[in-house]
Design an enzyme around this catalytic site. Sequence first.
Site, short mmCIF file in Angstrom:
data_model
loop_
_atom_site.label_atom_id
_atom_site.label_comp_id
_atom_site.label_asym_id
_atom_site.label_seq_id
_atom_site.Cartn_x
_atom_site.Cartn_y
_atom_site.Cartn_z
CD GLN A 66 -9.66 10.79 -5.39
OE1 GLN A 66 -9.06 11.34 -6.32
NE2 GLN A 66 -10.44 9.75 -5.57
CB CYS A 83 1.14 1.63 4.65
SG CYS A 83 -0.44 0.85 5.05
CG ASN A 106 -14.70 8.23 -5.49
OD1 ASN A 106 -15.74 8.85 -5.43
ND2 ASN A 106 -13.75 8.50 -6.39
CG HIS A 119 -7.79 7.32 -0.03
ND1 HIS A 119 -7.98 5.96 -0.01
CD2 HIS A 119 -8.03 7.70 -1.31
CE1 HIS A 119 -8.29 5.53 -1.23
NE2 HIS A 119 -8.34 6.56 -2.04
CB CYS A 138 -0.92 -0.01 1.22
SG CYS A 138 -1.82 1.55 1.41
CG HIS A 184 -4.26 3.69 3.79
ND1 HIS A 184 -3.15 3.11 4.34
CD2 HIS A 184 -4.49 4.82 4.51
CE1 HIS A 184 -2.72 3.85 5.35
NE2 HIS A 184 -3.52 4.89 5.46
CG HIS A 238 -3.89 -0.82 4.98
ND1 HIS A 238 -3.50 -0.19 3.82
CD2 HIS A 238 -4.60 -1.90 4.61
CE1 HIS A 238 -3.96 -0.87 2.78
NE2 HIS A 238 -4.63 -1.91 3.23
#
Length: 322
Positions: A143, A33, A128, A141, A30, A139, A88
């Site tokens: 945007q 991470c 998303n 997150h 990932c 992970h 994660h």
Amino acid sequence: MELRWNPVMETWVMVSAARQHRPFLPKTNCPFCPGSGKVPDHYDVFLYPNDWPHLMPNPPEPTIPDDELLRVERAFGQCDVVLYCPDHNGSIKDLPLDHARKLFALWRDHYRAMRRRDDVKYVLIFENKGDIIGVTIPHPHGQIYAYPYIPARPAREIESARRYWDSHDRTCLFCTILQKELAFQRRIIWTSKHFAAFLPSYADYPYEVHIYPRRHVQSLDDFTPDEGDDFMRGIQRQVRLYDRLFGFELPFMMGFHQEPVDGGEYPYYHFHVEFYPLHRAPDRIKYNAGTETAGGAFTNPSSPEEKAAELRSKLDRTADNG
Ligand SMILES: [Zn+2]
Ligand SMILES: [Zn+2]
Ligand SMILES: [Zn+2]
């Protein structure tokens, strides 16, 4: 990479042919991470420049010539990834308040920074979540896209709000909707000191939820510290509620609708958040089909009042107390 004008729909499309060569990332490695070499070894929240942006501060020249009708422009702007936490397997819903405050500060500070840029007219903070939405990295997150134009959906909302304001003696369209929802009650999901969440009468998706601040503010830059804390707790409450709905992490798309950063005045606009989960049942997805895609006319296969009651029934009265 460039912007191409759709003169039929009067909207821009971001064309980035290079993205089709985007590699599939190995699931064991990932990039978000700590220790990946791509992010700091220690961070709480982190703004990570999108590796495959649609918009850039210094975009390349377009790949084809401009045309007076089929306009082609350089894709100015910026695309970033917001890492919510180093864990994660973590989730936004579990962040302690001091950590959630750092995430709020990152969103607000980036919005402010983009406001100062001449090439940016609109900032969309969004997420998303889940593989059915096409997310390749699990992970936690979100945007942020900073566009050189106002995207179609907020542009249409701003137009409606302006018309309502002008024809109703400077009354806010969104404040009015919120008053009606609070009076009707049946579509309210939860309320807190400064916010209210409801499933709109006109929802496109069965479990769509909108979160409105009670105070008439235009962006998260206008929040008081107390409102900021209440906002983060509200986002966390909504995600917890979604995850409790079917007993798995519910995939969704989510976006913040704020006033543009193009230097204009938008006293009639009202900040809010919209969540769009695609599920209609634990094992069924609502796909956009002919009427939605070709017609732009959504069908909702469920009763907003019933779905709101179903979501309310999943609230944990102690943990989710506003
Ligand atoms: Zn990770
Ligand atoms: Zn308002
Ligand atoms: Zn909206």
